[in-house]
Design a protein around this motif. Sequence first.
Motif, mmCIF file in Angstrom:
data_model
loop_
_atom_site.group_PDB
_atom_site.id
_atom_site.type_symbol
_atom_site.label_atom_id
_atom_site.label_comp_id
_atom_site.label_asym_id
_atom_site.label_seq_id
_atom_site.Cartn_x
_atom_site.Cartn_y
_atom_site.Cartn_z
ATOM 1 N N GLN B 143 0.816 -1.218 0.000
ATOM 2 C CA GLN B 143 0.000 0.000 0.000
ATOM 3 C C GLN B 143 0.851 1.270 0.000
ATOM 4 O O GLN B 143 0.321 2.372 -0.055
ATOM 5 C CB GLN B 143 -0.953 -0.011 1.216
ATOM 6 C CG GLN B 143 -1.829 -1.258 1.304
ATOM 7 C CD GLN B 143 -2.758 -1.445 0.110
ATOM 8 O OE1 GLN B 143 -2.965 -0.528 -0.690
ATOM 9 N NE2 GLN B 143 -3.305 -2.641 -0.048
ATOM 10 N N THR B 144 2.174 1.114 0.060
ATOM 11 C CA THR B 144 3.061 2.283 0.025
ATOM 12 C C THR B 144 3.725 2.452 -1.335
ATOM 13 O O THR B 144 3.857 3.559 -1.838
ATOM 14 C CB THR B 144 4.158 2.154 1.110
ATOM 15 O OG1 THR B 144 3.550 2.034 2.388
ATOM 16 C CG2 THR B 144 5.084 3.372 1.113
ATOM 17 N N GLY B 145 4.168 1.335 -1.922
ATOM 18 C CA GLY B 145 5.010 1.417 -3.117
ATOM 19 C C GLY B 145 4.273 1.342 -4.433
ATOM 20 O O GLY B 145 3.174 1.869 -4.602
ATOM 21 N N MET B 146 4.909 0.669 -5.367
ATOM 22 C CA MET B 146 4.358 0.474 -6.711
ATOM 23 C C MET B 146 3.897 -0.981 -6.837
ATOM 24 O O MET B 146 4.470 -1.853 -6.198
ATOM 25 C CB MET B 146 5.452 0.752 -7.732
ATOM 26 C CG MET B 146 5.590 2.213 -8.079
ATOM 27 S SD MET B 146 4.295 2.724 -9.257
ATOM 28 C CE MET B 146 4.945 2.067 -10.802
ATOM 29 N N PRO B 147 2.880 -1.261 -7.680
ATOM 30 C CA PRO B 147 2.180 -0.357 -8.600
ATOM 31 C C PRO B 147 0.914 0.282 -8.031
ATOM 32 O O PRO B 147 0.298 1.060 -8.739
ATOM 33 C CB PRO B 147 1.797 -1.302 -9.746
ATOM 34 C CG PRO B 147 1.563 -2.618 -9.075
ATOM 35 C CD PRO B 147 2.495 -2.670 -7.890
ATOM 36 N N GLY B 149 0.401 1.563 -4.453
ATOM 37 C CA GLY B 149 0.466 2.272 -3.175
ATOM 38 C C GLY B 149 0.521 3.784 -3.356
ATOM 39 O O GLY B 149 0.321 4.305 -4.462
ATOM 40 N N ILE B 150 0.821 4.479 -2.263
ATOM 41 C CA ILE B 150 0.793 5.952 -2.332
ATOM 42 C C ILE B 150 1.881 6.516 -3.246
ATOM 43 O O ILE B 150 1.707 7.586 -3.809
ATOM 44 C CB ILE B 150 0.864 6.613 -0.934
ATOM 45 C CG1 ILE B 150 2.054 6.088 -0.121
ATOM 46 C CG2 ILE B 150 -0.436 6.397 -0.178
ATOM 47 C CD1 ILE B 150 2.304 6.903 1.139
ATOM 48 N N ALA B 170 -4.946 4.782 -5.115
ATOM 49 C CA ALA B 170 -3.559 4.687 -4.650
ATOM 50 C C ALA B 170 -3.177 5.875 -3.771
ATOM 51 O O ALA B 170 -2.620 5.723 -2.693
ATOM 52 C CB ALA B 170 -2.620 4.599 -5.853
ATOM 53 N N LYS B 171 -3.513 7.070 -4.227
ATOM 54 C CA LYS B 171 -3.047 8.277 -3.536
ATOM 55 C C LYS B 171 -3.644 8.417 -2.135
ATOM 56 O O LYS B 171 -2.954 8.769 -1.189
ATOM 57 C CB LYS B 171 -3.377 9.503 -4.388
ATOM 58 C CG LYS B 171 -3.217 10.828 -3.667
ATOM 59 C CD LYS B 171 -2.133 11.701 -4.233
ATOM 60 C CE LYS B 171 -1.922 12.915 -3.344
ATOM 61 N NZ LYS B 171 -0.906 13.807 -3.765
ATOM 62 N N THR B 172 -4.935 8.222 -2.008
ATOM 63 C CA THR B 172 -5.567 8.405 -0.699
ATOM 64 C C THR B 172 -6.041 7.093 -0.102
ATOM 65 O O THR B 172 -5.945 6.869 1.096
ATOM 66 C CB THR B 172 -6.785 9.351 -0.801
ATOM 67 O OG1 THR B 172 -6.414 10.469 -1.582
ATOM 68 C CG2 THR B 172 -7.237 9.805 0.570
ATOM 69 N N GLY B 173 -6.569 6.208 -0.951
ATOM 70 C CA GLY B 173 -7.174 4.987 -0.435
ATOM 71 C C GLY B 173 -6.184 4.007 0.163
ATOM 72 O O GLY B 173 -6.484 3.334 1.157
#
Lengths: 291, 291
Positions: B143-147, B149-150, B170-173
């Motif tokens: 939930q932080t990285g790719m593809p 996450g934030i 990705a940005k907020t959820g």
Amino acid sequence: MPDAHRIEAAISEALARARGGATAPGQLSAALSYACLPGGARIRPTILSAVAEACGEDRPPLTDAAAAALEFIHCASLVHDDLPCFDDAATRRGKPSVHCAFSQPVAVLTGDSLIVIAFETLARAAPQDPTRAVALIEILARQTGMPGGICAGQGWESEERIDLSAYHRAKTGALFVAATQMGAVAAGQDPEPWTELGARIGEAFQVADDLRDACESEAETGKPIGQDAAHGRPNAVARLGREGAIARLNDILSGAISSIPSCPGEGALAHMVRMQAARLVPTQAGTAARV
Amino acid sequence: MPDAHRIEAAISEALARARGGATAPGQLSAALSYACLPGGARIRPTILSAVAEACGEDRPPLTDAAAAALEFIHCASLVHDDLPCFDDAATRRGKPSVHCAFSQPVAVLTGDSLIVIAFETLARAAPQDPTRAVALIEILARQTGMPGGICAGQGWESEERIDLSAYHRAKTGALFVAATQMGAVAAGQDPEPWTELGARIGEAFQVADDLRDACESEAETGKPIGQDAAHGRPNAVARLGREGAIARLNDILSGAISSIPSCPGEGALAHMVRMQAARLVPTQAGTAARV
């Protein structure tokens, strides 16, 4: 000698997963590969794998995950160090640095993502052995973050007064200590006896890098040279002269080899350290290297 | 209701360890605390702890480590998002942003270090339960990285064509999904049934943030407002109008509460979500909120 294909395969597999498909942002996705492929000498993961092999490696997928994770942290540090607010380097590994090829926002996020991918790669390898995986994550975090990892090392460059010993230990030494300690842990061994080997390889690497920065051309290093003088950073060649720095490098490498703990693959590991050392020594100074 | 003191204690303890002593670079050390203390609403770790409690929490130190880790990732994202190459925000939580109070190099390293501290905090809590710790690390990384996450969310802002659904998810959820999933895992439960609650809280938060950005003053939010319009970013108020956005927020929150899986503390959790929701709604629009 570790199998370079195994390391590259582990790196490529983790990158492919991280890059995702059509629902991932395209530039950041492309930049992840750009920052890691083609690689440099992969010296840190090679040392890690060689130590695991010397310790009697029994979980190859865990070794490979650890090797890839360590390289991701190294690549992340290069991408961020090249940013305009640090070294402002236009080239890296003979091509435009990530912020030049893409943009500063993409470069910041590439470094961030690679740090995350490193820990994710280790967590995903955990079914092999959760206890070892957690130990690997803890070592990698300690040698990457604060107060003694490469972030701390880079952080010293913002201080008016630098603790030189802490600076070098963190900036260059930390990921070599991570390499030897993680190699031991991946093979189920105690990491502590392997700390000195990593620290000494790190010192050697720092002196070699100082020699390269002072003696070689940009075409040879694939990145801007003379950066230490330009940024007023400490450099072993400035302190000891070229010959003095080469003598120091050879001393450190001899010490590194004597520090190798007794283990099944001790002889092969000593050979590998000598081979990596030969690659460290700058072209122009190469004839003077003994180790 | 989760104990806010437990969350703050876990954050402070991890920060104290990371800040180190005299052998750590002083500015970076100070910036780590500056970026995390005093905190904002600590909404993500509070949701995480509330879910763990609702699931019949049986390893409190693991819950606390997870809550602190999640908040460190959130704080890291704020520090990097505020950088001149992204939002170029001079203020955050009512004080100068990290790059303004310190410098850009220190701000980049603060974000990097906080990401590392997050994973280190979870690895250090692993003796409680290595299998759960590894699962927590994997969720947080995803939930932080790719593809998805934030980092991916922020990465979409560099694309010419934005996949709006992937962007918001990705940005907020992502960190709200991390909150509910990690809360479940910390308490030894399956994370999947908790995904929808996190996703819906994330959607609600996005709409609330859009309302704040469009309707409130800088004094009320503690950070620059009108940023979406200034950066040409999608905003629910621009799309639905203020009343439409408030109605949408209420719909999402009702859905969030209905999605709570059956568990021992279901009622208390629904109450907590309603309370957090009340804090989400902007002051000027507050009278229109129902949930």
